[in-house]
Motif scaffolding. Structure first.
Motif, PDB file in Angstrom:
ATOM      1  N   PHE A  45       0.805  -1.224   0.000  1.00  0.00           N
ATOM      2  CA  PHE A  45       0.000   0.000   0.000  1.00  0.00           C
ATOM      3  C   PHE A  45       0.841   1.279   0.000  1.00  0.00           C
ATOM      4  CE2 PHE A  45      -3.158  -2.973   2.050  1.00  0.00           C
ATOM      5  CZ  PHE A  45      -4.013  -3.008   0.964  1.00  0.00           C
ATOM      6  N   ALA A  46       2.116   1.139  -0.205  1.00  0.00           N
ATOM      7  CA  ALA A  46       2.993   2.314  -0.256  1.00  0.00           C
ATOM      8  C   ALA A  46       2.604   3.201  -1.440  1.00  0.00           C
ATOM      9  CB  ALA A  46       4.445   1.880  -0.375  1.00  0.00           C
ATOM     10  N   ILE A  47       2.617   4.492  -1.223  1.00  0.00           N
ATOM     11  CA  ILE A  47       2.255   5.450  -2.271  1.00  0.00           C
ATOM     12  C   ILE A  47       3.472   5.778  -3.122  1.00  0.00           C
ATOM     13  CG2 ILE A  47       1.457   7.798  -2.744  1.00  0.00           C
ATOM     14  CD1 ILE A  47      -0.768   5.987  -1.745  1.00  0.00           C
ATOM     15  N   ASP A  48       3.349   5.538  -4.400  1.00  0.00           N
ATOM     16  CA  ASP A  48       4.378   5.919  -5.371  1.00  0.00           C
ATOM     17  C   ASP A  48       3.832   7.102  -6.155  1.00  0.00           C
ATOM     18  OD1 ASP A  48       6.196   6.231  -7.401  1.00  0.00           O
ATOM     19  OD2 ASP A  48       5.976   4.194  -8.220  1.00  0.00           O
ATOM     20  N   THR A  49       4.381   8.274  -5.925  1.00  0.00           N
ATOM     21  CA  THR A  49       3.837   9.477  -6.576  1.00  0.00           C
ATOM     22  C   THR A  49       4.026   9.464  -8.088  1.00  0.00           C
ATOM     23  OG1 THR A  49       5.900  10.668  -6.125  1.00  0.00           O
ATOM     24  CG2 THR A  49       4.121  10.905  -4.514  1.00  0.00           C
ATOM     25  N   ASP A  50       4.917   8.609  -8.588  1.00  0.00           N
ATOM     26  CA  ASP A  50       5.152   8.526 -10.033  1.00  0.00           C
ATOM     27  C   ASP A  50       4.489   7.295 -10.665  1.00  0.00           C
ATOM     28  OD1 ASP A  50       6.762  10.852 -10.123  1.00  0.00           O
ATOM     29  OD2 ASP A  50       8.472   9.711  -9.355  1.00  0.00           O
ATOM     30  N   ASP A  51       3.600   6.668  -9.935  1.00  0.00           N
ATOM     31  CA  ASP A  51       2.903   5.489 -10.436  1.00  0.00           C
ATOM     32  C   ASP A  51       2.048   5.877 -11.649  1.00  0.00           C
ATOM     33  OD1 ASP A  51       1.221   3.248 -10.835  1.00  0.00           O
ATOM     34  OD2 ASP A  51       1.142   2.804  -8.684  1.00  0.00           O
ATOM     35  N   PRO A  52       2.236   5.228 -12.796  1.00  0.00           N
ATOM     36  CA  PRO A  52       1.432   5.578 -13.988  1.00  0.00           C
ATOM     37  C   PRO A  52      -0.062   5.292 -13.813  1.00  0.00           C
ATOM     38  CG  PRO A  52       2.733   3.599 -14.375  1.00  0.00           C
ATOM     39  CD  PRO A  52       3.223   4.176 -13.087  1.00  0.00           C
ATOM     40  N   ARG A  53      -0.418   4.531 -12.770  1.00  0.00           N
ATOM     41  CA  ARG A  53      -1.833   4.254 -12.531  1.00  0.00           C
ATOM     42  C   ARG A  53      -2.596   5.472 -12.005  1.00  0.00           C
ATOM     43  NH1 ARG A  53      -0.919  -1.401  -9.375  1.00  0.00           N
ATOM     44  NH2 ARG A  53       0.760  -0.102  -8.508  1.00  0.00           N
ATOM     45  N   TRP A  54      -1.890   6.582 -11.727  1.00  0.00           N
ATOM     46  CA  TRP A  54      -2.577   7.826 -11.388  1.00  0.00           C
ATOM     47  C   TRP A  54      -3.208   8.472 -12.626  1.00  0.00           C
ATOM     48  CZ3 TRP A  54      -3.508   8.337  -6.514  1.00  0.00           C
ATOM     49  CH2 TRP A  54      -2.561   8.004  -5.530  1.00  0.00           C
ATOM     50  N   ILE A  55      -2.792   8.073 -13.809  1.00  0.00           N
ATOM     51  CA  ILE A  55      -3.301   8.692 -15.033  1.00  0.00           C
ATOM     52  C   ILE A  55      -4.815   8.487 -15.127  1.00  0.00           C
ATOM     53  CG2 ILE A  55      -3.256   8.615 -17.562  1.00  0.00           C
ATOM     54  CD1 ILE A  55      -0.281   7.879 -17.368  1.00  0.00           C
ATOM     55  N   LEU A  56      -5.531   9.563 -15.416  1.00  0.00           N
ATOM     56  CA  LEU A  56      -6.988   9.540 -15.423  1.00  0.00           C
ATOM     57  C   LEU A  56      -7.531   8.746 -16.606  1.00  0.00           C
ATOM     58  CD1 LEU A  56      -7.584  13.321 -14.603  1.00  0.00           C
ATOM     59  CD2 LEU A  56      -7.713  11.390 -12.995  1.00  0.00           C
ATOM     60  N   SER A  57      -8.567   7.974 -16.343  1.00  0.00           N
ATOM     61  CA  SER A  57      -9.195   7.175 -17.388  1.00  0.00           C
ATOM     62  C   SER A  57     -10.023   8.049 -18.328  1.00  0.00           C
ATOM     63  CB  SER A  57     -10.117   6.122 -16.750  1.00  0.00           C
ATOM     64  OG  SER A  57     -10.977   5.563 -17.728  1.00  0.00           O
ATOM     65  N   PRO A  58      -9.861   7.892 -19.634  1.00  0.00           N
ATOM     66  CA  PRO A  58     -10.705   8.655 -20.574  1.00  0.00           C
ATOM     67  C   PRO A  58     -12.146   8.171 -20.602  1.00  0.00           C
ATOM     68  CG  PRO A  58      -9.316   7.115 -21.761  1.00  0.00           C
ATOM     69  CD  PRO A  58      -8.869   7.067 -20.331  1.00  0.00           C
ATOM     70  N   GLU A  59     -12.408   6.975 -20.068  1.00  0.00           N
ATOM     71  CA  GLU A  59     -13.762   6.438 -20.050  1.00  0.00           C
ATOM     72  C   GLU A  59     -14.565   6.935 -18.860  1.00  0.00           C
ATOM     73  OE1 GLU A  59     -15.395   4.498 -22.263  1.00  0.00           O
ATOM     74  OE2 GLU A  59     -13.675   4.874 -23.555  1.00  0.00           O
ATOM     75  N   PHE A  60     -13.896   7.166 -17.725  1.00  0.00           N
ATOM     76  CA  PHE A  60     -14.624   7.413 -16.479  1.00  0.00           C
ATOM     77  C   PHE A  60     -14.361   8.773 -15.854  1.00  0.00           C
ATOM     78  CE2 PHE A  60     -13.471   2.795 -16.580  1.00  0.00           C
ATOM     79  CZ  PHE A  60     -14.687   2.377 -17.098  1.00  0.00           C
ATOM     80  N   ASP A  61     -13.309   9.457 -16.290  1.00  0.00           N
ATOM     81  CA  ASP A  61     -13.020  10.783 -15.737  1.00  0.00           C
ATOM     82  C   ASP A  61     -13.203  11.826 -16.836  1.00  0.00           C
ATOM     83  OD1 ASP A  61     -11.533  12.196 -13.220  1.00  0.00           O
ATOM     84  OD2 ASP A  61     -11.048  13.181 -15.115  1.00  0.00           O
ATOM     85  N   PRO A  62     -14.016  12.869 -16.584  1.00  0.00           N
ATOM     86  CA  PRO A  62     -14.290  13.834 -17.648  1.00  0.00           C
ATOM     87  C   PRO A  62     -13.067  14.628 -18.096  1.00  0.00           C
ATOM     88  CG  PRO A  62     -15.250  14.548 -15.564  1.00  0.00           C
ATOM     89  CD  PRO A  62     -14.798  13.149 -15.365  1.00  0.00           C
ATOM     90  N   LEU A  63     -12.131  14.900 -17.189  1.00  0.00           N
ATOM     91  CA  LEU A  63     -10.901  15.577 -17.619  1.00  0.00           C
ATOM     92  C   LEU A  63     -10.011  14.604 -18.380  1.00  0.00           C
ATOM     93  CD1 LEU A  63      -9.142  18.110 -17.619  1.00  0.00           C
ATOM     94  CD2 LEU A  63      -8.149  17.326 -15.452  1.00  0.00           C
ATOM     95  N   GLY A  64      -9.959  13.370 -17.916  1.00  0.00           N
ATOM     96  CA  GLY A  64      -9.174  12.358 -18.614  1.00  0.00           C
ATOM     97  C   GLY A  64      -9.655  12.109 -20.028  1.00  0.00           C
TER      98      GLY A  64
END
Length: 329
Positions: A45-64
């Motif tokens: 559960f360690a937070i990696d601030t550079d984790d690519p999984r932070w990238i917003l989904s184009p399907e579910f996030d309006p900004l993404g």
């Protein structure tokens, strides 16, 4: 029965009370603790601030979903996605505090022996745990996000107290805040849960307990609105779409300081919230369950349907609770 009239146990049938008993027993025997059920210091559960999984989904996030975001450098997408995720979590915690204020105000009017009193307290206990869980996640992500937009933050104490007196409107508002978050979280998990593990675990816990909370809000509104006057029902019929659209904005739209911080062009911000076709599809998708509930309550008529449409939150009603959006073209 007026919008603010105190409830008397004899007004409601036995089926409603039995439902509340079932929900209360569920809260006793199936519950989560944010510090027992998440190993915050565990390596997984360690937070990696550079984790690519932070990238917003184009399907579910309006900004993404915007071309502007998708064309940013990868590190910038991660930074914006991480900040936005943390801010939505912070807003969720703040919304729970408004819910607790309103519910606490409401239950102090209830008669002795009311099953609503017991279940509301179970729900408030769980919401307190959610606030702790959300704030711990925000702290560990490390971005100093503001949460609520300034006006809503200033009004939130008054909104909670007022909701305790207009309790039917309060519960419509509860669904208006809970449904967008619940819908978004379920969509992410159905898509494979490609998000940092600490975020995924908080979503799983939140979804599990919110299922009870949303069920209660639905049953509460069915029981109370059925016994209201025609004028009261007319108010509720308009309150449904207005509350849904307003609270979707408060929950899902970041403050202008976010746009300034990340140099988001004004036209991109407008497209994302909610003027673009993809963002409007996302917005409408939050409320399939609510449209079904409003229809069941007899609150969908030619006038209110027009309001739903004008606010861009119309569409198909869900056929069953939490139906995925596969029917939407």
């Amino acid at each position: 029965m007026t919008l603010s009239e105190s409830v008397r146990t004899g007004l409601f049938d036995r089926e409603y009370w039995e439902t509340l008993d079932t929900l209360s027993e569920g809260s006793v025997h199936r519950k989560f603790d944010p510090y027992l059920d998440i190993d915050w210091d565990g390596p997984e559960f360690a937070i990696d601030t550079d984790d690519p999984r932070w990238i917003l989904s184009p399907e579910f996030d309006p900004l993404g979903a915007t071309d502007w975001y998708r064309n940013l450098p990868r590190h910038r997408q991660i930074e914006i996605g991480r900040w936005r995720t943390a801010n939505v979590v912070k807003v969720g915690a703040a919304f729970e505090s408004v819910l607790i204020r309103g519910m606490m105000q409401y239950i102090m009017k209830l008669p002795n022996g009311s099953p609503e009193f017991r279940y509301c307290l179970h729900e408030m206990t769980e919401e307190c745990n959610h606030i702790q869980m959300f704030q711990e996640l925000v702290n560990r992500i490390g971005d100093d996000v503001p949460g609520m937009r300034p006006i809503f933050r200033a009004l939130s104490p008054l909104i909670g107290v007022a909701g305790g007196y207009a309790h039917v409107i309060l519960f419509i508002g509860i669904l208006g805040g809970e449904e967008p978050i619940d819908h978004y979280q379920k969509a992410i998990i159905r898509d494979g849960g490609n998000i940092p593990p600490a975020v995924l675990r908080t979503m799983e816990i939140h979804i599990a307990e919110e299922a009870r909370h949303i069920s209660f809000a639905n049953e509460f509104l069915k029981a109370h609105i059925e016994r209201m006057s025609p004028a009261g029902k007319a108010v509720c019929a308009l309150a449904f779409p207005l509350a849904m659209r307003w609270l979707a904005g408060e929950i899902m739209v970041p403050s202008r300081s976010f746009a300034k911080r990340f140099d988001i062009p004004r036209e991109v911000f407008r497209e994302a919230f909610w003027q673009g076709p993809q963002s409007r599809r996302i917005l409408s998708g939050y409320f399939g369950d609510i449209r079904k509930l409003a229809d069941e309550l007899g609150l969908m008529n030619p006038v209110t349907k027009r309001v739903w449409s004008m606010l861009h939150i119309d569409g198909d009603a869900a056929r069953y609770r939490s139906e995925p959006e596969r029917r939407i073209a």
